[in-house]
Scaffold this motif. Sequence first.
Motif, PDB file in Angstrom:
ATOM      1  N   ARG A  27       0.813  -1.214   0.000  1.00  0.00           N
ATOM      2  CA  ARG A  27       0.000   0.000   0.000  1.00  0.00           C
ATOM      3  C   ARG A  27       0.846   1.264   0.000  1.00  0.00           C
ATOM      4  O   ARG A  27       0.380   2.334  -0.393  1.00  0.00           O
ATOM      5  N   ARG A  28       2.097   1.153   0.419  1.00  0.00           N
ATOM      6  CA  ARG A  28       2.973   2.311   0.463  1.00  0.00           C
ATOM      7  C   ARG A  28       3.822   2.443  -0.796  1.00  0.00           C
ATOM      8  O   ARG A  28       4.594   3.386  -0.924  1.00  0.00           O
ATOM      9  N   TRP A  29       3.682   1.493  -1.717  1.00  0.00           N
ATOM     10  CA  TRP A  29       4.402   1.594  -2.973  1.00  0.00           C
ATOM     11  C   TRP A  29       3.843   2.752  -3.796  1.00  0.00           C
ATOM     12  O   TRP A  29       2.643   3.056  -3.742  1.00  0.00           O
ATOM     13  N   SER A  30       4.700   3.388  -4.572  1.00  0.00           N
ATOM     14  CA  SER A  30       4.243   4.453  -5.468  1.00  0.00           C
ATOM     15  C   SER A  30       3.432   3.852  -6.610  1.00  0.00           C
ATOM     16  O   SER A  30       3.531   2.653  -6.913  1.00  0.00           O
ATOM     17  N   LEU A  31       2.635   4.687  -7.244  1.00  0.00           N
ATOM     18  CA  LEU A  31       1.843   4.231  -8.385  1.00  0.00           C
ATOM     19  C   LEU A  31       2.770   3.752  -9.500  1.00  0.00           C
ATOM     20  O   LEU A  31       2.474   2.764 -10.180  1.00  0.00           O
ATOM     21  N   HIS A  32       3.877   4.423  -9.673  1.00  0.00           N
ATOM     22  CA  HIS A  32       4.844   4.013 -10.695  1.00  0.00           C
ATOM     23  C   HIS A  32       5.351   2.598 -10.448  1.00  0.00           C
ATOM     24  O   HIS A  32       5.441   1.788 -11.373  1.00  0.00           O
ATOM     25  N   ALA A  33       5.696   2.277  -9.204  1.00  0.00           N
ATOM     26  CA  ALA A  33       6.199   0.944  -8.878  1.00  0.00           C
ATOM     27  C   ALA A  33       5.128  -0.115  -9.149  1.00  0.00           C
ATOM     28  O   ALA A  33       5.427  -1.181  -9.705  1.00  0.00           O
ATOM     29  N   LYS A  34       3.904   0.168  -8.769  1.00  0.00           N
ATOM     30  CA  LYS A  34       2.820  -0.799  -8.987  1.00  0.00           C
ATOM     31  C   LYS A  34       2.586  -1.042 -10.482  1.00  0.00           C
ATOM     32  O   LYS A  34       2.479  -2.197 -10.922  1.00  0.00           O
ATOM     33  N   LEU A  35       2.499   0.039 -11.260  1.00  0.00           N
ATOM     34  CA  LEU A  35       2.261  -0.117 -12.695  1.00  0.00           C
ATOM     35  C   LEU A  35       3.418  -0.842 -13.369  1.00  0.00           C
ATOM     36  O   LEU A  35       3.208  -1.689 -14.251  1.00  0.00           O
ATOM     37  N   THR A  36       4.648  -0.537 -12.951  1.00  0.00           N
ATOM     38  CA  THR A  36       5.821  -1.175 -13.556  1.00  0.00           C
ATOM     39  C   THR A  36       5.835  -2.671 -13.293  1.00  0.00           C
ATOM     40  O   THR A  36       6.017  -3.485 -14.216  1.00  0.00           O
ATOM     41  N   LEU A  37       5.657  -3.073 -12.041  1.00  0.00           N
ATOM     42  CA  LEU A  37       5.720  -4.489 -11.685  1.00  0.00           C
ATOM     43  C   LEU A  37       4.573  -5.284 -12.304  1.00  0.00           C
ATOM     44  O   LEU A  37       4.773  -6.402 -12.813  1.00  0.00           O
ATOM     45  N   ILE A  38       3.375  -4.726 -12.278  1.00  0.00           N
ATOM     46  CA  ILE A  38       2.223  -5.443 -12.832  1.00  0.00           C
ATOM     47  C   ILE A  38       2.356  -5.599 -14.341  1.00  0.00           C
ATOM     48  O   ILE A  38       2.189  -6.700 -14.890  1.00  0.00           O
ATOM     49  N   THR A  39       2.668  -4.512 -15.036  1.00  0.00           N
ATOM     50  CA  THR A  39       2.769  -4.570 -16.492  1.00  0.00           C
ATOM     51  C   THR A  39       3.921  -5.468 -16.925  1.00  0.00           C
ATOM     52  O   THR A  39       3.802  -6.241 -17.881  1.00  0.00           O
ATOM     53  N   THR A  40       5.047  -5.396 -16.226  1.00  0.00           N
ATOM     54  CA  THR A  40       6.190  -6.244 -16.548  1.00  0.00           C
ATOM     55  C   THR A  40       5.835  -7.721 -16.398  1.00  0.00           C
ATOM     56  O   THR A  40       6.164  -8.546 -17.269  1.00  0.00           O
TER      57      THR A  40
END
Length: 480
Positions: A256-269
Amino acid sequence: MAGESAGVRAWHRLLTAQRHFWQRLRDLATASPSRFAVLVFSSLILVFTALFSLPFAAADGQPTPLADALFTAVSTICVTGLSTVDMGTHWSPLGHVFVFIGVNVGALGVLTLASILGLVISKRLGLRAKLIAAGDSNPMRAHGGPINEGQTVRLGEVGTLLATVALSTLVIEAGLAVLLYPSLLINGVDPLTALWEAPYYAAMSFTNTGFSPNAEGLAPFAHDYVMLTVLMTGVFLGSIGFPVIFTLWKHQWHVRRWSLHAKLTLITTTVLFFVGAGVFVLLEYGNPRTFGAMDAWDTTFQAFFLSAMTRSGGFSIIDIGDLNGSSLVAGSMLMFVGGGSASTAGGIKVTTLAVLALAVWSEAKGRQSVEAFGRRIPSDVQRVALSVVAWGATIVAVSTITITQITQAPVETVLFDVISGFATVGLSTGLTSELPDSASYVLAATMFMGRVGTVTLAAAVAATSRSQHYSLPVERPIVG
């Protein structure tokens, strides 16, 4: 006395010229960090071109032709992995040292490297340099709107981010080398040679370059799944980007404390990794030159390995030229997307794809704004994403047309190698090693523009931003 006085005056002029030179660099770093970054990268390429041209950099002791030296320098500094010469046999041990140093310098990234050099020049990291460095941690860097706290690293954390870049590179490559060393020994590499090849392969995987120090490449290790898995892990860590590594190190498993960028990067990757593997299995399982001659386990593993490498890794077990045309197109699409922002990977970046996909989804749902994970993505970020895709597609199209006209090679093979160069992947159908000098210069320019980044390149060309204090009347053209 007169001679001594003339010498003093000459020395004074030299010191004055030196101070003037450093002052111009300070002014450039402050006024236009993006242009300064391009200057730094260009200078590094020229330096390594000179190094690769030296006779003792080649195994045969002869000077390497300018076209090959320049192409290798661009490919090394841009961590691409394409080559017009056989990397395993052409270079001497010193030449391989130049390659090793070059890929690690290039892996720091254009803006991160420029920020570090700007710090050395100015003796301090000023506010503007911090903004640029923080912008490199933002997947949509260089946009003109306000930056949300959750979208980027705060200015006070930029120093920590830069330290993380250097430390993570050292620690990750060292860890990968330790894991790779036993596999090299098991596969018959003598202990002394393995001491060199282990860190070399570690650097090539983490920097997503894909060069190999031996003439056979990864062929001797085709069935060593432990070694191949370590290489895939290195490619993954390098491709997610330093901002994501910084977030994971700081917040660990507190999602929950991850940035939106980190979430989008990991999920899309992750999604592209599995989807790419599935596509390659479907398209190649009947091809006797690739997966058709393998059993089910080998086919599955090699499909995942190929999917990971088309994201920017550059290593290959199978001959890329043996892939079906449909697989080349699928691989080109994966390469064009690339990895994460501010990473060792190239392409338009996975966050760009994610933002555009979210925008399309929001438009289909009739929503007024683009949202993800409880955050709203501003419209200027969406415009930058569109600009990145448009610039990238234009560069690829122009380069493909030019090289096809020069070589008269099949357009699908040219397109694959051009996208591989633009996205700094390093996979080749075999075309790159056969290019004439004129075509190699075009591909080298494509690699440079792909690594520097379309947004950074555009910002460097249009260095000054002007505020517009009025708005024009609205009129809607017909779209679609």
